[in-house]
Design an enzyme around this catalytic site. Structure first.
Site, PDB file in Angstrom:
ATOM      1  N   CYS A  92     -31.138   5.268 -19.618  1.00 39.76           N
ATOM      2  CA  CYS A  92     -30.797   6.391 -19.045  1.00 39.76           C
ATOM      3  C   CYS A  92     -31.114   7.670 -19.574  1.00 39.76           C
ATOM      4  CB  CYS A  92     -28.962   5.971 -19.400  1.00 39.76           C
ATOM      5  SG  CYS A  92     -28.047   7.736 -19.784  1.00 39.76           S
ATOM      6  N   CYS A 100     -29.003   9.146 -22.693  1.00 38.65           N
ATOM      7  CA  CYS A 100     -28.671   8.222 -23.732  1.00 38.65           C
ATOM      8  C   CYS A 100     -29.951   8.048 -24.391  1.00 38.65           C
ATOM      9  CB  CYS A 100     -28.218   6.669 -23.154  1.00 38.65           C
ATOM     10  SG  CYS A 100     -27.022   6.674 -22.108  1.00 38.65           S
TER      11      CYS A 100
HETATM   12  P1  FAD Z   1     -21.771  -2.303 -25.854  1.00 36.83           P
HETATM   13  O1  FAD Z   1     -21.658  -1.108 -26.281  1.00 36.83           O
HETATM   14  O2  FAD Z   1     -23.202  -2.156 -24.962  1.00 36.83           O
HETATM   15  O3  FAD Z   1     -22.247  -3.375 -27.025  1.00 36.83           O
HETATM   16  C1  FAD Z   1     -22.807  -4.567 -26.703  1.00 36.83           C
HETATM   17  C2  FAD Z   1     -22.041  -5.591 -27.766  1.00 36.83           C
HETATM   18  O4  FAD Z   1     -22.449  -5.331 -29.136  1.00 36.83           O
HETATM   19  C3  FAD Z   1     -20.736  -5.971 -27.807  1.00 36.83           C
HETATM   20  O5  FAD Z   1     -20.342  -6.761 -26.684  1.00 36.83           O
HETATM   21  C4  FAD Z   1     -20.091  -6.255 -29.051  1.00 36.83           C
HETATM   22  O6  FAD Z   1     -20.509  -7.478 -29.171  1.00 36.83           O
HETATM   23  C5  FAD Z   1     -21.472  -5.638 -30.051  1.00 36.83           C
HETATM   24  N1  FAD Z   1     -21.055  -4.579 -30.400  1.00 36.83           N
HETATM   25  C6  FAD Z   1     -20.220  -3.186 -30.095  1.00 36.83           C
HETATM   26  N2  FAD Z   1     -20.208  -2.401 -30.991  1.00 36.83           N
HETATM   27  C7  FAD Z   1     -20.816  -2.692 -32.040  1.00 36.83           C
HETATM   28  C8  FAD Z   1     -20.865  -2.175 -33.300  1.00 36.83           C
HETATM   29  N3  FAD Z   1     -20.641  -0.835 -33.449  1.00 36.83           N
HETATM   30  N4  FAD Z   1     -21.560  -2.859 -34.282  1.00 36.83           N
HETATM   31  C9  FAD Z   1     -22.064  -4.126 -34.040  1.00 36.83           C
HETATM   32  N5  FAD Z   1     -21.985  -4.501 -32.746  1.00 36.83           N
HETATM   33  C10 FAD Z   1     -21.167  -3.969 -31.822  1.00 36.83           C
HETATM   34  N6  FAD Z   1     -23.275   5.170 -22.915  1.00 36.83           N
HETATM   35  C11 FAD Z   1     -22.832   6.466 -22.477  1.00 36.83           C
HETATM   36  O7  FAD Z   1     -21.858   6.331 -21.913  1.00 36.83           O
HETATM   37  N7  FAD Z   1     -23.400   7.674 -23.192  1.00 36.83           N
HETATM   38  C12 FAD Z   1     -24.215   7.483 -24.300  1.00 36.83           C
HETATM   39  O8  FAD Z   1     -24.658   8.467 -24.770  1.00 36.83           O
HETATM   40  C13 FAD Z   1     -24.949   6.280 -24.617  1.00 36.83           C
HETATM   41  N8  FAD Z   1     -25.852   6.257 -25.314  1.00 36.83           N
HETATM   42  C14 FAD Z   1     -26.522   5.022 -25.457  1.00 36.83           C
HETATM   43  C15 FAD Z   1     -27.602   4.822 -26.316  1.00 36.83           C
HETATM   44  C16 FAD Z   1     -28.305   3.720 -26.615  1.00 36.83           C
HETATM   45  C17 FAD Z   1     -29.493   3.685 -27.631  1.00 36.83           C
HETATM   46  C18 FAD Z   1     -27.869   2.682 -25.692  1.00 36.83           C
HETATM   47  C19 FAD Z   1     -28.567   1.050 -26.147  1.00 36.83           C
HETATM   48  C20 FAD Z   1     -26.703   2.576 -25.090  1.00 36.83           C
HETATM   49  C21 FAD Z   1     -26.120   3.661 -24.689  1.00 36.83           C
HETATM   50  N9  FAD Z   1     -25.133   3.803 -24.023  1.00 36.83           N
HETATM   51  C22 FAD Z   1     -24.389   5.142 -23.697  1.00 36.83           C
HETATM   52  C23 FAD Z   1     -24.205   2.754 -23.342  1.00 36.83           C
HETATM   53  C24 FAD Z   1     -23.352   2.330 -24.364  1.00 36.83           C
HETATM   54  O9  FAD Z   1     -23.788   2.140 -25.553  1.00 36.83           O
HETATM   55  C25 FAD Z   1     -22.687   0.871 -23.915  1.00 36.83           C
HETATM   56  O10 FAD Z   1     -23.952  -0.035 -24.065  1.00 36.83           O
HETATM   57  C26 FAD Z   1     -22.074   0.654 -22.527  1.00 36.83           C
HETATM   58  O11 FAD Z   1     -20.964   1.739 -22.349  1.00 36.83           O
HETATM   59  C27 FAD Z   1     -21.566  -0.728 -22.280  1.00 36.83           C
HETATM   60  O12 FAD Z   1     -20.552  -1.199 -23.221  1.00 36.83           O
HETATM   61  P2  FAD Z   1     -19.996  -2.492 -23.684  1.00 36.83           P
HETATM   62  O13 FAD Z   1     -18.572  -2.479 -23.459  1.00 36.83           O
HETATM   63  O14 FAD Z   1     -20.868  -3.462 -22.615  1.00 36.83           O
HETATM   64  O15 FAD Z   1     -20.554  -2.828 -25.030  1.00 36.83           O
END
Ligand code: FAD
Length: 452
Positions: free
Chosen positions: A382, A385
């Site tokens: 994205c 992101c």
């Molecule tokens: P995710 O946030 O993807 O987390 C994956 C797993 O990691 C979780 O199931 C949990 O087990 C673990 N986890 C979660 N948080 C933490 C933590 N703080 N410490 C340790 N472990 C953890 N989305 C946007 O809408 N806007 C953005 O600007 C954006 N920027 C991004 C930048 C990057 C570099 C990346 C890789 C992703 C970004 N995303 C952004 C996507 C967002 O971070 C999530 O990946 C997405 O919303 C899906 O979330 P999820 O609930 O599946 O868990």
């Protein structure tokens, strides 16, 4: 979290950092929102392929993922336009050596720059990492295929990016923390990337452990002495400080990104941008370790900015925008941030790192792993992101460089490039905004439970 408890691996309590943030935030907002120098960023956003895997499937087509770049030169401060940058090109525009500058501060060096261009406006051409860099640096030169982006016009917020694509990136980031178990050979040789196929790695234990997180949190509250297990299932408490710090930086960055996307969330029914309390509850509220890591990052960046402060007010940095009045105004703003950051006694002690036990031998590994995380940003599907992921990894990398790469004898901080300074202060501003948003989310949760 009790406000008085100390943020782990930092030297300050939650409430100390929150009070500090009340002073730092207005100065940081002023700097990042009202100065050209700190609100534009030049980076290679679209032309780098993910060096680790084929990323065709993870691309986000949502409008929220789009980045508005500055294609019109007139919108860019003059000294950064390609025309001006190209004036600086070629061997004659070499950055004068430090010694030459010290010996003859007044004398224009032969062939120095384009006319009237302050020294720190020099664009450095080598795209290669200095051995002390924690990041793969963005090349600002006119010849690179970089894009200018207004950070104000492309705020970090909910984009809708998720699913397998983002999961793969976060998994790979946390995988980097697994110092002994990593399948990377950390020879600092990029060739290694060709062999890296995360699909072939066993992430199952990570995901299983993530599923157990809520249960573990509850256990931890009941039995505070059991070993701490991170959100991703890695045991970090019994690891050495350096490995813990690496993990905290990644998890704190993740927590900050989650906070922003929950705070600035698109309500798809009304079309309005507003806080999403459920999103906060799902990702952060029950996870005290994630919040603690975010505060830890705030302490780390505060210390880096405070340490850099004296250099920023000196002649080394000229914040050139082409307009001397604005240059001065920028210097005043940046000094104010540094002053506020330095107003609380040392809140992170970098002198404890890389000294005891296996510490010294870990430094290069730590740096190489951090560089890998910065390369992983090219795998983020994205654009928006990726933009903020790149800025923030560069910001943390710059903070680590300030804290751990000072000259051993003189304690002199390595000179920073413009992109590093901009990334550092914008990352600090992101953390500052996250802390404020978390405070507001907490109040919303309390208000909600008061109503029940
Ligand atoms: P995710 O946030 O993807 O987390 C994956 C797993 O990691 C979780 O199931 C949990 O087990 C673990 N986890 C979660 N948080 C933490 C933590 N703080 N410490 C340790 N472990 C953890 N989305 C946007 O809408 N806007 C953005 O600007 C954006 N920027 C991004 C930048 C990057 C570099 C990346 C890789 C992703 C970004 N995303 C952004 C996507 C967002 O971070 C999530 O990946 C997405 O919303 C899906 O979330 P999820 O609930 O599946 O868990």
């Amino acid at each position: 979290i009790s406000p008085k408890s100390i943020v782990q691996d930092a030297c300050a309590s939650y409430s100390t950092l929150e009070k500090l943030n009340e002073r730092v935030k207005p100065a940081l907002d002023d700097l990042t929102r009202t100065s050209d120098f700190f609100s534009y960023y030049r980076l290679n956003l679209f032309n780098k392929k993910c060096p680790f895997w084929d990323d065709e499937n993870g691309i986000c087509g949502n409008i929220g993922c789009a980045v508005e770049t500055l294609d019109n030169e007139e919108d860019i401060p003059e000294v950064w336009r390609a025309r001006e940058l190209s004036k600086l090109e070629g061997p004659l525009a070499k950055h004068p050596s430090k010694q030459a500058r010290k010996d003859h501060p007044q004398r224009p060096l032969q062939g120095e720059l384009g006319e009237d261009v302050g020294e720190s406006c020099v664009v450095e051409y080598d795209d290669e990492c200095d051995e002390r860099d924690y990041c793969v640096l963005e090349d600002e030169s006119a010849s690179s295929k970089g894009d200018y982006v207004s950070l104000l016009r492309n705020p970090e917020r909910f984009t809708g990016y998720g699913g397998e694509g983002s999961k793969q990136v976060w998994d790979a980031i946390y995988r980097e923390n697994c110092f002994q178990k990593s399948s990377f050979s950390h020879s600092a040789d990029l060739g290694m990337s060709a062999n890296y196929n995360p699909a072939a790695l066993d992430f199952k234990h990570v995901m299983d452990a993530a599923g157990r997180q809520a249960q573990l949190e509850a256990q931890r509250l009941e039995h505070p002495n059991i070993p701490f297990v991170s959100s991703t299932g890695y045991e970090v408490e019994d690891e050495c400080l350096e490995k813990r710090v690496f993990y905290r930086v990644m998890s704190g960055m993740h927590a900050s990104i989650s906070t922003h996307l929950c705070w600035d969330f698109l309500n798809q029914t009304t079309g309005e941008w507003q806080p999403n309390l459920q999103c906060y509850k799902d990702r952060l509220h029950g996870y005290s370790d994630r919040i603690s890591n975010l505060y830890f990052n705030y302490a780390l960046l505060t210390r880096a900015v405070a340490k850099l402060g004296p250099d920023l007010v000196g002649p080394e940095y000229t914040f050139c925008t082409g307009d001397p009045t604005e240059d001065l105004a920028t210097r005043v703003k940046v000094s104010e941030v540094a002053k506020q950051a330095g107003s609380t006694p040392q809140i992170f002690d970098e002198s404890l790192m890389f000294v005891n036990g296996e510490g010294p031998s870990l430094k290069e590994d730590f740096r190489n792993r951090f560089r890998n995380v910065s390369r992983l940003m090219d795998c983020v599907g994205c654009d928006k992101c990726r933009l903020w992921g790149k800025i923030q990894t560069n910001g943390y990398g710059t903070a680590l460089k300030i804290l751990f790469e000072s000259d051993n004898h003189s304690n002199k901080i390595p000179a920073l490039k413009r992109t590093e300074l901009v990334a550092l202060f914008n990352t600090y501003a992101r953390l500052s905004a996250s802390m404020q948003a978390i405070g507001k989310f907490r109040q919303m949760v309390e208000a909600e439970s008061g109503q029940k």
